[in-house]
Design a protein around this motif. Structure first.
Motif, PDB file in Angstrom:
ATOM      1  N   VAL A   1      52.405  34.120  85.951  1.00 29.22           N
ATOM      2  CA  VAL A   1      52.062  33.962  84.546  1.00 29.22           C
ATOM      3  C   VAL A   1      52.509  35.243  83.842  1.00 29.22           C
ATOM      4  N   THR A   2      53.252  35.100  82.755  1.00 27.81           N
ATOM      5  CA  THR A   2      53.634  36.259  81.954  1.00 27.81           C
ATOM      6  C   THR A   2      52.879  36.212  80.631  1.00 27.81           C
ATOM      7  N   ILE A   3      52.451  37.385  80.178  1.00 35.27           N
ATOM      8  CA  ILE A   3      51.657  37.492  78.956  1.00 35.27           C
ATOM      9  C   ILE A   3      52.250  38.615  78.108  1.00 35.27           C
ATOM     10  N   ASP A   4      52.581  38.325  76.850  1.00 31.78           N
ATOM     11  CA  ASP A   4      53.199  39.304  75.974  1.00 31.78           C
ATOM     12  C   ASP A   4      52.442  39.392  74.648  1.00 31.78           C
ATOM     13  N   ALA A   5      52.391  40.596  74.098  1.00 30.29           N
ATOM     14  CA  ALA A   5      51.793  40.811  72.775  1.00 30.29           C
ATOM     15  C   ALA A   5      52.595  41.876  72.044  1.00 30.29           C
TER      16      ALA A   5
ATOM     17  N   PHE B   1      53.452  46.456  82.521  1.00 32.11           N
ATOM     18  CA  PHE B   1      54.650  47.201  82.173  1.00 32.11           C
ATOM     19  C   PHE B   1      54.322  48.192  81.054  1.00 32.11           C
ATOM     20  N   PRO B   2      54.821  49.417  81.130  1.00 33.29           N
ATOM     21  CA  PRO B   2      54.623  50.364  80.028  1.00 33.29           C
ATOM     22  C   PRO B   2      55.125  49.768  78.719  1.00 33.29           C
ATOM     23  N   SER B   3      54.430  50.051  77.629  1.00 29.11           N
ATOM     24  CA  SER B   3      54.798  49.444  76.341  1.00 29.11           C
ATOM     25  C   SER B   3      56.211  49.813  75.918  1.00 29.11           C
ATOM     26  N   ASP B   4      56.710  50.954  76.391  1.00 35.51           N
ATOM     27  CA  ASP B   4      58.078  51.367  76.052  1.00 35.51           C
ATOM     28  C   ASP B   4      59.001  51.274  77.267  1.00 35.51           C
ATOM     29  N   SER B   5      58.693  50.348  78.181  1.00 41.55           N
ATOM     30  CA  SER B   5      59.496  50.187  79.398  1.00 41.55           C
ATOM     31  C   SER B   5      60.966  49.965  79.062  1.00 41.55           C
ATOM     32  N   GLU B   6      61.812  50.598  79.836  1.00 41.60           N
ATOM     33  CA  GLU B   6      63.252  50.454  79.633  1.00 41.60           C
ATOM     34  C   GLU B   6      63.809  49.194  80.304  1.00 41.60           C
ATOM     35  N   LEU B   7      62.959  48.505  81.055  1.00 44.87           N
ATOM     36  CA  LEU B   7      63.407  47.263  81.696  1.00 44.87           C
ATOM     37  C   LEU B   7      63.552  46.172  80.645  1.00 44.87           C
ATOM     38  N   ALA B   8      64.710  45.549  80.578  1.00 48.33           N
ATOM     39  CA  ALA B   8      64.968  44.502  79.578  1.00 48.33           C
ATOM     40  C   ALA B   8      63.969  43.368  79.738  1.00 48.33           C
ATOM     41  N   ASP B   9      63.485  42.873  78.603  1.00 51.27           N
ATOM     42  CA  ASP B   9      62.542  41.760  78.638  1.00 51.27           C
ATOM     43  C   ASP B   9      63.306  40.442  78.590  1.00 51.27           C
ATOM     44  N   PRO B  10      63.043  39.527  79.528  1.00 52.07           N
ATOM     45  CA  PRO B  10      63.791  38.255  79.553  1.00 52.07           C
ATOM     46  C   PRO B  10      63.535  37.373  78.338  1.00 52.07           C
ATOM     47  N   TYR B  11      62.467  37.668  77.573  1.00 52.01           N
ATOM     48  CA  TYR B  11      62.143  36.838  76.410  1.00 52.01           C
ATOM     49  C   TYR B  11      62.670  37.428  75.099  1.00 52.01           C
ATOM     50  N   ASP B  12      63.516  38.448  75.180  1.00 52.71           N
ATOM     51  CA  ASP B  12      64.097  38.994  73.953  1.00 52.71           C
ATOM     52  C   ASP B  12      64.762  37.890  73.143  1.00 52.71           C
ATOM     53  N   GLY B  13      64.370  37.778  71.870  1.00 55.33           N
ATOM     54  CA  GLY B  13      64.961  36.773  70.989  1.00 55.33           C
ATOM     55  C   GLY B  13      64.420  35.380  71.187  1.00 55.33           C
ATOM     56  N   LEU B  14      63.436  35.212  72.069  1.00 55.02           N
ATOM     57  CA  LEU B  14      62.941  33.877  72.397  1.00 55.02           C
ATOM     58  C   LEU B  14      61.504  33.645  71.935  1.00 55.02           C
ATOM     59  N   ILE B  15      61.005  34.547  71.081  1.00 53.74           N
ATOM     60  CA  ILE B  15      59.692  34.351  70.465  1.00 53.74           C
ATOM     61  C   ILE B  15      59.926  34.023  68.998  1.00 53.74           C
ATOM     62  N   PRO B  16      59.636  32.795  68.566  1.00 51.01           N
ATOM     63  CA  PRO B  16      59.898  32.391  67.182  1.00 51.01           C
ATOM     64  C   PRO B  16      59.245  33.342  66.186  1.00 51.01           C
ATOM     65  N   ASN B  17      59.937  33.527  65.051  1.00 53.96           N
ATOM     66  CA  ASN B  17      59.457  34.384  63.960  1.00 53.96           C
ATOM     67  C   ASN B  17      59.379  35.857  64.360  1.00 53.96           C
TER      68      ASN B  17
ATOM     69  N   ILE C   1      54.882  26.725  78.416  1.00 53.35           N
ATOM     70  CA  ILE C   1      55.013  27.919  77.577  1.00 53.35           C
ATOM     71  C   ILE C   1      54.046  27.823  76.411  1.00 53.35           C
ATOM     72  N   ASN C   2      53.715  28.982  75.859  1.00 52.65           N
ATOM     73  CA  ASN C   2      52.864  29.038  74.676  1.00 52.65           C
ATOM     74  C   ASN C   2      53.348  30.216  73.833  1.00 52.65           C
ATOM     75  N   GLY C   3      53.840  29.919  72.628  1.00 56.21           N
ATOM     76  CA  GLY C   3      54.335  30.973  71.755  1.00 56.21           C
ATOM     77  C   GLY C   3      55.776  31.353  71.984  1.00 56.21           C
ATOM     78  N   LEU C   4      56.475  30.670  72.877  1.00 57.33           N
ATOM     79  CA  LEU C   4      57.894  30.925  73.151  1.00 57.33           C
ATOM     80  C   LEU C   4      58.745  29.776  72.632  1.00 57.33           C
ATOM     81  N   ALA C   5      60.027  30.035  72.429  1.00 59.26           N
ATOM     82  CA  ALA C   5      60.955  29.007  71.965  1.00 59.26           C
ATOM     83  C   ALA C   5      61.106  27.918  73.019  1.00 59.26           C
ATOM     84  N   ASP C   6      61.291  26.675  72.558  1.00 57.25           N
ATOM     85  CA  ASP C   6      61.405  25.538  73.482  1.00 57.25           C
ATOM     86  C   ASP C   6      62.528  25.715  74.494  1.00 57.25           C
ATOM     87  N   GLU C   7      63.584  26.412  74.104  1.00 61.77           N
ATOM     88  CA  GLU C   7      64.731  26.546  75.011  1.00 61.77           C
ATOM     89  C   GLU C   7      64.377  27.308  76.285  1.00 61.77           C
TER      90      GLU C   7
END
Length: 532
Positions: free
Chosen positions: A129-133, A88-104, A56-62
């Motif tokens: 590979v997943t990429i988020d911004a 994925f559309p920027s306003d996609s209604e599909l829940a993101d599995p990394y919600d709450g898992l990006i520090p800060n 991982i890069n930029g995600l919480a260790d958990e």
């Protein structure tokens, strides 16, 4: 993309270089982050309809402890089914599995850029590979062909690592022997990257493909049965039966029949012939849990079965040949049991041809964070909530606890905390806070409540023991007032154990009984305190 040409050349060279696979994966993600200016990325392995994070890069260790079931995560399912780049559309209604898992970044990922790159080798999905911004337009300037290059290099890197792993495993097996690679059950995986767990896994790999007997030792709740299943799953007997027997749950009157079977009329109630566990495990593996609880009489019969490879059903004089691999487990200190005459020395030595010690959770460092993620991921689906995450304060608190009941207690604590958090919140995204665990007041282990003033490393305090010994602590043991809590309690425990050990004529089992603790736990505590 041309200005990143040197970076990608280096990534391509890394694929065939001698660096470790973990370094290779992390360099790949670092290059992706540098090039795409993303806020988070992950490399995941696909197996059994699950995505398992490898780096991982930029995600919480958990996140490294989580196992994402694609049937529970629609974005991952879309990546697994697509066969090509998924934007994925920027306003996609599909829940993101990394919600709450990006520090800060405490807000939900409601509007952001997200790309999934399926990693395909020989028309087979092997990972992603997943990429988020956070900026929803961050990846607009990158063409799909640019992203396909990343996907191809990542797929090659992952495939090379998988091939190397398979070659290393096959190198330990004779060319004429059958190699079985069983499917992993996600619930049976040993989660952890600590030195103690890495060493234990290497021992499992070393002994699994032999027929040696294995004795698994460790405290209650550390996962001894999990280790037994891992040995079996990696063995050449993995296609055959795995038979479980809890020796502690065996009444003396039926124990012999459970192990060796009986014939009709052998005793009252024996209305037909019946196979025992040994016959049921013929050609396979027999796991004898809590082996230290067997009576001496039954130990002698078990020894004969191990020595000669034959058994006798109760009431029958004829011998039955069996081919069984024995794995045994105990939370007792077996050499002490032998010394005290409660366990046969010859049986102990035959069972412990290859001993494996399972470390307690308190000695596994940041594995606690990975396990927190693993159990949270599993719990959120049971509670039907979108996500369960941990505040930084909570993770710090969890790592400071000693978890006398080890992994089992830790899982239960997370489940309880999640239920409390759900009761307090109307949000589908739960963040577990320190007060949800109620660890500032008591800790629960094996049904006993332990006051937090005791430093739960010790397993010495049930509530009754704490009350009984409070006067000793005040009147008979000198604890300087300027010591911190842990040092003070170590000093107290050292003096208390010394007193009780001498009072019981240096008999460890009697001392443990008086203190109300498991002899194995007391033995390990004495070693930690320098008393053994």
């Amino acid at each position: 993309m041309n200005r990143y040409k040197n970076d990608w050349i280096q990534v391509a060279l890394d694929i065939t270089s001698g660096i470790s696979e973990q370094d290779r994966f992390e360099r790949l993600l670092a290059t992706i982050r540098s090039m795409l200016k993303c806020d988070a990325s992950a490399l995941l392995l696909f197996d059994q309809q699950h995505f398992t994070p490898l780096a991982i890069n930029g995600l919480a260790d958990e996140v490294l402890g989580r196992r994402f079931d694609i049937t529970q995560h629609p974005r991952f399912e879309a990546i697994a089914r697509a066969g090509d780049i998924v934007r994925f559309p920027s306003d996609s209604e599909l829940a993101d599995p990394y919600d709450g898992l990006i520090p800060n970044h405490t807000d939900n990922l409601e509007v952001h850029a997200c790309i999934g790159l399926p990693l395909i080798q020989e028309d087979r999905l092997i990972g992603a590979v997943t990429i988020d911004a956070f900026d929803p337009t961050q990846f607009d300037k990158f063409a799909d062909n640019d992203l396909r290059l990343i996907s191809a290099l990542a797929a090659n890197s992952l495939n090379t690592a998988l091939l190397m792993e398979q070659l290393e495993k096959n190198a330990t097996v004779s060319n004429t022997s059958k190699r079985h690679t069983p499917n992993k059950n996600q619930g049976d995986e040993i989660i952890g990257q600590s030195a103690a767990i890495v060493e234990m896994k290497s021992h499992i790999e070393a002994v699994a493909n032999t027929d040696l007997s294995v004795l698994i030792m460790g405290e209650t709740g550390v996962g001894k049965e999990l280790v037994a299943h891992a040995i079996y799953a990696q063995s050449q007997r993995a296609d055959e039966a795995f038979v479980y027997l809890n020796c502690a749950a065996l009444p003396e009157s039926v124990a012999e029949s459970e192990l060796f079977g009986h014939i009709k009329g052998a005793f009252t109630g024996a209305i037909s012939n019946r196979k025992g566990k040994f016959e049921m495990a013929d050609k396979g593996t027999l796991f004898l849990d809590e082996i230290g609880e067997l009576s001496l009489a039954l130990q002698a019969k078990l020894l004969r079965a191990l020595q000669y490879g034959d058994i006798q059903r109760v009431g029958d004089d004829s011998n039955i040949k069996v081919d069984v691999r024995i794995i045994a487990a105990t939370n007792r200190v077996m050499h002490e049991e032998v010394k005290e005459g409660r366990f046969r020395a010859d049986l102990y030595h035959r069972l412990s041809v290859f001993p494996i010690f399972v470390p307690p959770l308190r000695e596994r460092g940041k594995d606690i964070v990975l396990l927190a993620g693993f159990f949270a991921e599993r719990c959120q689906h049971k509670l039907n909530v979108a996500s369960i995450t941990f505040s930084a304060e909570t993770l710090s608190l969890l790592q400071r606890q000693s978890w006398l009941g080890n992994v089992r207690e830790f899982e239960h604590a997370i489940n309880r905390a999640a239920v409390l958090a759900k009761g307090e919140s109307t949000d589908a995204h739960l963040m577990l806070q320190p007060h949800h665990f109620q660890l500032s007041l008591t800790m629960t282990s094996g049904g006993s409540h332990h006051s937090m003033v005791t430093d739960s490393n010790t397993n010495l305090y049930s509530s009754s023991l704490h009350n009984a010994d409070s006067k000793i602590m005040q009147d008979h043991i000198d604890i300087p007032k300027d010591l911190d809590m842990k040092t003070a309690m170590d000093r107290f425990h050292t003096q208390l154990i010394q007193q009780r050990y001498i009072e019981n004529d240096k008999n460890l089992s009697a001392t443990a009984t008086q203190l109300g603790v498991n002899p194995g736990n007391l033995h390990r505590l004495m070693k930690r305190l320098g008393l053994k």
